[in-house]
Design a protein around this motif. Structure first.
Motif, PDB file in Angstrom:
ATOM      1  N   PHE A 208     -41.706 -36.232  51.332  1.00 35.14           N
ATOM      2  CA  PHE A 208     -42.651 -35.607  52.252  1.00 35.14           C
ATOM      3  C   PHE A 208     -44.002 -35.393  51.566  1.00 35.14           C
ATOM      4  O   PHE A 208     -45.044 -35.722  52.110  1.00 35.14           O
ATOM      5  CB  PHE A 208     -42.075 -34.277  52.753  1.00 35.14           C
ATOM      6  CG  PHE A 208     -42.877 -33.645  53.860  1.00 35.14           C
ATOM      7  CD1 PHE A 208     -42.740 -34.090  55.160  1.00 35.14           C
ATOM      8  CD2 PHE A 208     -43.745 -32.601  53.601  1.00 35.14           C
ATOM      9  CE1 PHE A 208     -43.466 -33.505  56.203  1.00 35.14           C
ATOM     10  CE2 PHE A 208     -44.478 -32.011  54.624  1.00 35.14           C
ATOM     11  CZ  PHE A 208     -44.334 -32.472  55.923  1.00 35.14           C
ATOM     12  N   ARG A 209     -43.972 -34.870  50.360  1.00 35.50           N
ATOM     13  CA  ARG A 209     -45.208 -34.550  49.643  1.00 35.50           C
ATOM     14  C   ARG A 209     -45.951 -35.782  49.159  1.00 35.50           C
ATOM     15  O   ARG A 209     -47.138 -35.703  48.841  1.00 35.50           O
ATOM     16  CB  ARG A 209     -44.894 -33.648  48.461  1.00 35.50           C
ATOM     17  CG  ARG A 209     -44.466 -32.269  48.891  1.00 35.50           C
ATOM     18  CD  ARG A 209     -44.127 -31.408  47.707  1.00 35.50           C
ATOM     19  NE  ARG A 209     -43.668 -30.103  48.171  1.00 35.50           N
ATOM     20  CZ  ARG A 209     -42.774 -29.378  47.525  1.00 35.50           C
ATOM     21  NH1 ARG A 209     -42.262 -29.805  46.395  1.00 35.50           N
ATOM     22  NH2 ARG A 209     -42.414 -28.213  48.004  1.00 35.50           N
ATOM     23  N   ALA A 210     -45.276 -36.910  49.093  1.00 36.82           N
ATOM     24  CA  ALA A 210     -45.901 -38.134  48.592  1.00 36.82           C
ATOM     25  C   ALA A 210     -46.808 -38.788  49.625  1.00 36.82           C
ATOM     26  O   ALA A 210     -47.516 -39.736  49.301  1.00 36.82           O
ATOM     27  CB  ALA A 210     -44.833 -39.129  48.160  1.00 36.82           C
TER      28      ALA A 210
ATOM     29  N   ASP B 131     -52.928 -32.534  57.040  1.00 39.59           N
ATOM     30  CA  ASP B 131     -52.469 -31.144  56.915  1.00 39.59           C
ATOM     31  C   ASP B 131     -50.946 -31.171  56.882  1.00 39.59           C
ATOM     32  O   ASP B 131     -50.310 -31.429  57.902  1.00 39.59           O
ATOM     33  CB  ASP B 131     -52.971 -30.318  58.108  1.00 39.59           C
ATOM     34  CG  ASP B 131     -52.505 -28.875  58.084  1.00 39.59           C
ATOM     35  OD1 ASP B 131     -51.759 -28.476  57.157  1.00 39.59           O
ATOM     36  OD2 ASP B 131     -52.878 -28.124  59.005  1.00 39.59           O
ATOM     37  N   ASP B 132     -50.344 -30.899  55.714  1.00 41.96           N
ATOM     38  CA  ASP B 132     -48.885 -31.008  55.615  1.00 41.96           C
ATOM     39  C   ASP B 132     -48.149 -29.874  56.317  1.00 41.96           C
ATOM     40  O   ASP B 132     -46.932 -29.839  56.347  1.00 41.96           O
ATOM     41  CB  ASP B 132     -48.418 -31.159  54.166  1.00 41.96           C
ATOM     42  CG  ASP B 132     -48.717 -29.949  53.303  1.00 41.96           C
ATOM     43  OD1 ASP B 132     -49.196 -28.937  53.824  1.00 41.96           O
ATOM     44  OD2 ASP B 132     -48.459 -30.044  52.091  1.00 41.96           O
ATOM     45  N   ARG B 133     -48.894 -28.965  56.944  1.00 40.23           N
ATOM     46  CA  ARG B 133     -48.274 -27.933  57.778  1.00 40.23           C
ATOM     47  C   ARG B 133     -48.282 -28.346  59.249  1.00 40.23           C
ATOM     48  O   ARG B 133     -47.746 -27.644  60.095  1.00 40.23           O
ATOM     49  CB  ARG B 133     -48.984 -26.598  57.602  1.00 40.23           C
ATOM     50  CG  ARG B 133     -48.782 -26.013  56.190  1.00 40.23           C
ATOM     51  CD  ARG B 133     -49.756 -24.932  55.909  1.00 40.23           C
ATOM     52  NE  ARG B 133     -51.070 -25.579  55.885  1.00 40.23           N
ATOM     53  CZ  ARG B 133     -52.223 -24.942  55.909  1.00 40.23           C
ATOM     54  NH1 ARG B 133     -52.264 -23.657  55.949  1.00 40.23           N
ATOM     55  NH2 ARG B 133     -53.358 -25.604  55.887  1.00 40.23           N
TER      56      ARG B 133
ATOM     57  N   LYS C 200     -43.872 -28.074  68.744  1.00 38.56           N
ATOM     58  CA  LYS C 200     -43.603 -27.574  67.392  1.00 38.56           C
ATOM     59  C   LYS C 200     -44.458 -28.364  66.412  1.00 38.56           C
ATOM     60  O   LYS C 200     -44.662 -29.564  66.589  1.00 38.56           O
ATOM     61  CB  LYS C 200     -42.129 -27.764  67.016  1.00 38.56           C
ATOM     62  CG  LYS C 200     -41.167 -26.928  67.799  1.00 38.56           C
ATOM     63  CD  LYS C 200     -39.761 -27.198  67.293  1.00 38.56           C
ATOM     64  CE  LYS C 200     -38.725 -26.366  68.006  1.00 38.56           C
ATOM     65  NZ  LYS C 200     -37.364 -26.661  67.480  1.00 38.56           N
ATOM     66  N   LYS C 201     -44.912 -27.702  65.367  1.00 34.55           N
ATOM     67  CA  LYS C 201     -45.683 -28.377  64.329  1.00 34.55           C
ATOM     68  C   LYS C 201     -44.727 -29.031  63.332  1.00 34.55           C
ATOM     69  O   LYS C 201     -43.758 -28.416  62.903  1.00 34.55           O
ATOM     70  CB  LYS C 201     -46.578 -27.381  63.588  1.00 34.55           C
ATOM     71  CG  LYS C 201     -47.710 -26.870  64.441  1.00 34.55           C
ATOM     72  CD  LYS C 201     -48.603 -25.936  63.644  1.00 34.55           C
ATOM     73  CE  LYS C 201     -49.767 -25.493  64.511  1.00 34.55           C
ATOM     74  NZ  LYS C 201     -50.709 -24.676  63.742  1.00 34.55           N
TER      75      LYS C 201
ATOM     76  N   GLU D 239     -49.194 -40.036  61.413  1.00 33.40           N
ATOM     77  CA  GLU D 239     -48.839 -39.883  60.002  1.00 33.40           C
ATOM     78  C   GLU D 239     -47.325 -39.995  59.803  1.00 33.40           C
ATOM     79  O   GLU D 239     -46.863 -40.605  58.842  1.00 33.40           O
ATOM     80  CB  GLU D 239     -49.338 -38.533  59.482  1.00 33.40           C
ATOM     81  CG  GLU D 239     -50.854 -38.430  59.461  1.00 33.40           C
ATOM     82  CD  GLU D 239     -51.343 -37.031  59.158  1.00 33.40           C
ATOM     83  OE1 GLU D 239     -52.365 -36.912  58.442  1.00 33.40           O
ATOM     84  OE2 GLU D 239     -50.723 -36.042  59.622  1.00 33.40           O
ATOM     85  N   PHE D 240     -46.581 -39.416  60.718  1.00 36.65           N
ATOM     86  CA  PHE D 240     -45.121 -39.508  60.665  1.00 36.65           C
ATOM     87  C   PHE D 240     -44.682 -40.972  60.795  1.00 36.65           C
ATOM     88  O   PHE D 240     -43.804 -41.432  60.068  1.00 36.65           O
ATOM     89  CB  PHE D 240     -44.502 -38.651  61.778  1.00 36.65           C
ATOM     90  CG  PHE D 240     -43.006 -38.694  61.821  1.00 36.65           C
ATOM     91  CD1 PHE D 240     -42.251 -37.932  60.937  1.00 36.65           C
ATOM     92  CD2 PHE D 240     -42.344 -39.474  62.753  1.00 36.65           C
ATOM     93  CE1 PHE D 240     -40.856 -37.958  60.970  1.00 36.65           C
ATOM     94  CE2 PHE D 240     -40.953 -39.503  62.808  1.00 36.65           C
ATOM     95  CZ  PHE D 240     -40.213 -38.740  61.909  1.00 36.65           C
ATOM     96  N   VAL D 241     -45.302 -41.694  61.705  1.00 34.90           N
ATOM     97  CA  VAL D 241     -44.974 -43.107  61.918  1.00 34.90           C
ATOM     98  C   VAL D 241     -45.250 -43.913  60.646  1.00 34.90           C
ATOM     99  O   VAL D 241     -44.437 -44.759  60.254  1.00 34.90           O
ATOM    100  CB  VAL D 241     -45.743 -43.676  63.132  1.00 34.90           C
ATOM    101  CG1 VAL D 241     -45.636 -45.191  63.208  1.00 34.90           C
ATOM    102  CG2 VAL D 241     -45.236 -43.036  64.421  1.00 34.90           C
TER     103      VAL D 241
END
Length: 192
Positions: free
Chosen positions: A119-121, A126-128, A162-163, A134-136
């Motif tokens: 996830f962090r890579a 905004d990772d929150r 939901k975020k 971005e998910f795709v």
């Protein structure tokens, strides 16, 4: 070892495809450190890291996290002690992970670290609050179909209500690994 958590054909088929797409990157039938290096390269190419100090640090951290995960994976799953994880060994490990998730609604700590590292890579604005696009992109590094990833994002975020942060991503992965319903959107087409 009996796989009492992987009795369902849909779940087993999905896990086999996941292994082949995300872990056994060179399709030689076993997962070695070389497969993990290939994954690092697909997430943060060495050429890009050499030109950008932020990416260099990101790549180094990802390599360190993957080294730890690979060592942990071999410690818990390398039954024949050959330094590699074949599909049967991985399915045995996943059986234990799925049982842990079903009993405690959490991944084992050693395995959770991998998901945090993945996830962090990614290069999220905004990772929150990870955007669908971005998910795709993150899922595309695992060779997941774009439309399937979009549908999965809509499902887990309840169409954006939901975020998507790390906690929701972790929830998504728990559902992915435990869902046994053929054709369910959370399977991202890997069960078909």
């Amino acid at each position: 070892m009996p796989r009492d958590q992987i009795k369902n054909q849909t779940l087993e088929k999905k896990l086999r495809k996941y292994y082949n797409l995300t872990l056994d990157t060179n399709n030689d039938g076993v997962v070695t450190w070389d497969d993990f290096l290939a994954a690092v390269e697909s997430i943060v190419p060495k050429e890009d890291a050499e030109k950008n100090s932020r990416l260099k640090i990101l790549r180094k951290r990802l390599e360190q996290n993957f080294q730890k995960y690979f060592a942990d994976l071999c410690e818990v799953g390398d039954a024949n002690q050959d330094g590699a994880i074949d599909l049967d060994e991985w399915l045995d490990v996943m059986n234990d992970i799925i049982m842990h998730v079903r009993q405690k609604n959490a991944f084992p700590e050693w395995y959770e670290g991998l998901h945090k590292a993945l996830f962090r890579a990614n290069e999220f604005f905004d990772d929150r609050n990870v955007l669908k696009e971005e998910f795709v992109v993150m899922m595309s590094t695992w060779e997941i179909d774009e439309e399937a990833a979009k549908k999965a994002y809509d499902f887990i975020t309840e169409s954006g209500k939901k975020k998507m942060d790390y906690n929701l991503f972790s929830e998504f992965m728990k559902q992915f690994f435990t869902n046994e319903e053929q054709g369910h959107v959370v399977n991202m087409g890997l069960d078909l």
